[in-house]
Enzyme design. Structure first.
Site, mmCIF file in Angstrom:
data_model
loop_
_atom_site.group_PDB
_atom_site.id
_atom_site.type_symbol
_atom_site.label_atom_id
_atom_site.label_comp_id
_atom_site.label_asym_id
_atom_site.label_seq_id
_atom_site.Cartn_x
_atom_site.Cartn_y
_atom_site.Cartn_z
ATOM 1 N N ASN A 27 0.866 -1.189 0.000
ATOM 2 C CA ASN A 27 0.000 0.000 0.000
ATOM 3 C C ASN A 27 0.904 1.241 0.000
ATOM 4 O OD1 ASN A 27 -2.284 1.868 1.834
ATOM 5 N ND2 ASN A 27 -2.772 0.888 -0.085
ATOM 6 N N GLU A 30 3.890 8.050 -1.040
ATOM 7 C CA GLU A 30 5.079 8.843 -1.358
ATOM 8 C C GLU A 30 6.208 8.661 -0.340
ATOM 9 O OE1 GLU A 30 6.269 10.546 -3.939
ATOM 10 O OE2 GLU A 30 4.508 9.796 -4.996
ATOM 11 N N HIS A 32 7.138 5.821 1.108
ATOM 12 C CA HIS A 32 7.930 4.659 0.661
ATOM 13 C C HIS A 32 8.708 5.014 -0.604
ATOM 14 C CE1 HIS A 32 4.313 2.566 2.558
ATOM 15 N NE2 HIS A 32 5.318 2.084 3.256
ATOM 16 N N GLN A 56 3.735 -9.038 13.475
ATOM 17 C CA GLN A 56 3.782 -7.740 14.150
ATOM 18 C C GLN A 56 2.399 -7.159 14.466
ATOM 19 O OE1 GLN A 56 6.007 -5.996 10.673
ATOM 20 N NE2 GLN A 56 4.815 -4.175 11.169
ATOM 21 N N GLY A 139 11.863 4.771 7.441
ATOM 22 C CA GLY A 139 11.362 6.137 7.570
ATOM 23 C C GLY A 139 11.473 6.651 9.004
ATOM 24 N N GLN A 145 11.000 2.153 15.523
ATOM 25 C CA GLN A 145 11.375 1.036 14.646
ATOM 26 C C GLN A 145 12.808 1.212 14.126
ATOM 27 O OE1 GLN A 145 8.725 -1.061 11.762
ATOM 28 N NE2 GLN A 145 9.651 0.277 10.284
#
Ligand code: PAF
Length: 283
Positions: A27, A30, A32, A56, A139, A145
């Site tokens: 999905n 921008e 990614h 997760q 990101g 993360q």
């Protein structure tokens, strides 16, 4: 773009240029795609993985309904001139997988989503083992993360280098996320107050720091409470809103300068996260 579905076929990857692993759950937006662009600009070969990782998701989370848009994702990646797309099958990728425990389990999202980062690091480690990328891209929006991945690379002494891409926002400032698709246009606009408030909090912190008689840690707590109330008045249900040390995620202390304002909140039933770094070293 070469689409790879079988683990065995990863062997045929032609490593003309260093590989940049960009793990995703699809999905694509921008945010990614900016990582793909960034890796190409650095003369790397982007290898995007799309895998909605069941490990997760908590029992009451959105694994089943998580948006799966492979056709569109492929088109977007082709357009970006992505080199490789790895679309593993669930059974093959999870078979015999070594389950790992993630650090920072008492902080931020980990507290609210027990086991979430264990699932993330388990699957990302699997990709590291299979692909052995020279680089990996994550990101900034998923701050905890990327910190966990950084920690993992260091601890396991892996040579893969981590690149963190800036958060990409829509025109109103809402951080892009696949889960934004659950919101209507108007709800997205309303949710962009998150970024506005994060910036206001950063301004307040700078003011506090400029007055040496004030204790930052005390004021940080007061500011968070003030903004939790403001968010709640706007219909948000706050999971956490914290001003923390960006290096270790601990609550900010009196003399900290490298801060992060981090939030997770439910809006119209959708869990949104965002954060804003706040460097007070020159305030
Ligand atoms: O950030 C995500 O989309 C996921 O946590 C990741 C890194 C792809 C692991 O499943």
């Amino acid at each position: 773009m070469k689409v790879i579905k079988k683990i065995d076929d990863l062997k045929v990857i032609d490593k003309k240029r260093p590989i940049a692993l960009i793990p995703t759950m699809g999905n694509l937006h921008e945010g990614h795609l900016s990582l793909v662009k960034q890796s190409i600009n650095l003369q790397l070969s982007p290898l995007v993985t799309i895998f909605v990782n069941p490990l997760q998701f908590g029992p009451n989370e959105d694994f089943e309904t998580y948006p799966r848009t492979i056709k569109q994702d492929k088109e977007s990646l082709e357009k970006q001139k992505c080199e490789f797309l790895f679309l593993p099958e669930k059974s093959e990728i999870l078979e015999g997988i070594k389950k790992l425990k993630a650090p920072y389990s008492n902080f931020l999202c980990a507290k609210k989503r027990p086991g979430h980062f264990d699932g993330v690091i388990t699957i990302v480690n699997r990709f590291f083992e299979l692909i052995k990328p020279e680089y990996c891209f994550f990101g900034q929006k998923d701050f905890q993360q990327q910190l966990i991945i950084r920690n993992h690379l260091k601890e396991k002494r892996l040579s893969t280098k981590l690149v963190v891409g800036e958060t990409v926002r829509d025109g109103n400032g809402l951080a892009l996320s696949s889960r934004n698709n659950y919101l209507t246009q108007i709800e997205k606009k309303d949710a962009s107050i998150i970024y506005r408030y994060l910036k206001e909090i950063a301004d307040q912190l700078r003011q506090v720091r400029s007055d040496f008689s004030k204790d930052l840690s005390v004021h940080a707590l007061m500011i968070c409470q003030e903004y939790k109330n403001k968010f709640e008045d706007k219909g948000f249900k706050i999971d956490y809103l914290e001003i923390i040390n960006a290096k270790n995620l601990e609550k900010s202390k009196k003399d900290d300068t490298d801060l992060l304002i981090a939030i997770a909140a439910h809006y119209k039933g959708v869990r949104l996260i965002d954060n804003l770094p706040c460097d007070l070293s020159f305030s």
